[in-house]
Each structure stands twice: as structure tokens, then as C-alpha cells.
Write a protein that holds these residues in place. Structure first.
Motif, short mmCIF file in Angstrom:
data_model
loop_
_atom_site.label_atom_id
_atom_site.label_comp_id
_atom_site.label_asym_id
_atom_site.label_seq_id
_atom_site.Cartn_x
_atom_site.Cartn_y
_atom_site.Cartn_z
N GLY A 31 67.55 101.93 12.80
CA GLY A 31 67.77 103.14 12.02
C GLY A 31 68.34 104.26 12.86
N ASP A 89 64.19 99.94 4.78
CA ASP A 89 63.33 100.39 5.88
C ASP A 89 62.96 99.26 6.82
N THR A 90 62.84 98.04 6.27
CA THR A 90 62.47 96.91 7.13
C THR A 90 63.51 96.66 8.22
N LYS A 92 65.80 99.11 9.25
CA LYS A 92 65.89 100.31 10.08
C LYS A 92 64.76 100.41 11.10
N SER A 93 63.62 99.79 10.80
CA SER A 93 62.47 99.89 11.70
C SER A 93 62.51 98.86 12.83
#
Length: 201
Positions: A31, A89-90, A92-93
Motif C-alpha cells: 500500500g 486491503d489484503t 495493500k497490507s
């Protein structure tokens, strides 16, 4: 109209320098890497995951799949004409080692220095929507192909390198480089399809 035009061309040195400066921890999240490129257009955003997969970092299990999915999602959003990219988000993290990324960038610097001298705005017909769309489709297919090709050592490098070259062509308005990336992508499709068929048989 697809939002793929940048305010000005970005050199490879600038691209790699921004990657090195991303984040402040020992690990750099995807991210963070993508956010520093967001305002520079889709070319640099495609170049980041493609470059990562083309370095020794790409040998880490799971990285070719993550970068391939990232390339596919960004390319799809280019085709949909989205003004700013979205990633789950998975993805980006997910973080990679700063040392590993720095090692890959360091190894690439001598080549980058020579290549930067050759890049220039040219062959502007590549700016037309139909050609930009063709590049986006090619990048999307390369991204998808990188997922199953992770099972075949080193073969996933071909679509990753093809995407990186196409992305550099977009980022620098260099149509000749973008066309070179397309040519490599076609070669990757042929070899990749053969390998995928052999995996399925």
C-alpha cells in the motif's frame, strides 16, 4: 477517456528512488509503495509490482501471485476509465523486506542508468485510446498469467518484465519502449500458455 496521462515523464531513477523512500519501517507495505505513485499515473503504478517480481524478491513464494493480481486489478481499472486506482486491503497490507527491495534496486541501478539515457517521448500514436487499451489488456493478461506460472521456476519473469517495459513506456511517453514490451508480452503468452497447458494435462 482513460486517466493514464502523467504531469511529466518519470525517469527510472526517480521511480526507483521513490520506491526506496517509501515507508519508514524495516518492511515496506504494498500500500505504501502504490500510494507514492498514485498521483503519477497508471504507468508507474504498474511498474512497481512488475519491477518487484522481476528482482530477487520475486523468488519469495507468493510474491508473483500478489504482484500478478495487483497488475491485473490496476490494468482492469485502466480499461474501466477509473481516475484513481483501488486495491483490496489484503494486498495493500502485504509487506516485503526493505533490505530485499533495496538489494534488487541496487542491482538494477547500472542498467537503469543506461536505459534512462535512451528513453524519450516518441511514437505518440501510442497515446491513442485504442493502443492504450491494448496495452492495458496485455498487462492484465500478463498479470493473470503470473499466478499459475509461479509454479514454474523463472518463467513468470517473462510477463513481469513485459509489464515493466510497457509501464515504463507509458510513464515516459516512449511508444517505442511500450511496443517492445508488447512484443515481449506476446512471446510470454505463447510460452506461458504452453506451460499452463502442460500443468493442466
Amino acid at each position: 477517456m482513460m486517466s493514464m496521462v502523467m504531469e511529466r515523464s518519470m525517469s527510472l531513477h526517480e521511480l526507483l528512488g521513490r520506491m526506496q523512500r517509501a515507508g519508514s519501517d524495516e518492511k515496506i507495505a504494498f500500500g505504501d509503495l502504490m500510494s507514492i505513485m498514485e498521483k503519477r499515473g497508471f504507468g508507474p503504478m504498474l511498474a512497481v509490482p512488475a519491477f518487484i517480481c522481476s528482482t530477487p524478491v520475486g523468488a519469495i513464494p507468493g510474491i508473483p501471485t500478489v504482484t500478478g493480481i495487483t497488475i491485473f486489478l490496476i490494468s482492469l481499472q485502466v480499461l474501466l476509465g477509473m481516475s484513481s486506482p483501488w486495491l483490496p486491503d489484503t494486498i495493500k497490507s502485504i509487506a516485503i523486506s526493505r533490505d530485499s527491495l533495496g538489494y534488487g534496486i541496487e542491482k538494477a541501478q547500472p542498467v537503469v542508468t543506461r536505459v534512462d539515457r535512451l528513453l524519450m517521448p516518441r511514437w505518440f500514436f501510442m497515446r491513442q485510446v485504442i493502443f492504450r487499451s491494448f496495452i492495458a489488456v496485455s498487462c492484465a493478461l500478463c498479470g493473470l498469467m503470473m499466478v499459475p506460472l509461479e509454479l514454474v521456476p523463472f518463467l513468470g519473469l517473462i510477463p513481469a518484465v513485459a509489464v515493466f517495459i510497457m509501464a515504463v513506456g507509458m510513464a515516459t511517453d516512449d511508444g517505442a519502449v511500450a511496443l517492445l514490451g508488447l512484443s515481449i508480452a506476446i512471446i510470454g503468452f505463447v510460452f506461458g500458455a504452453q506451460q499452463i497447458m502442460s500443468l493442466l494435462s
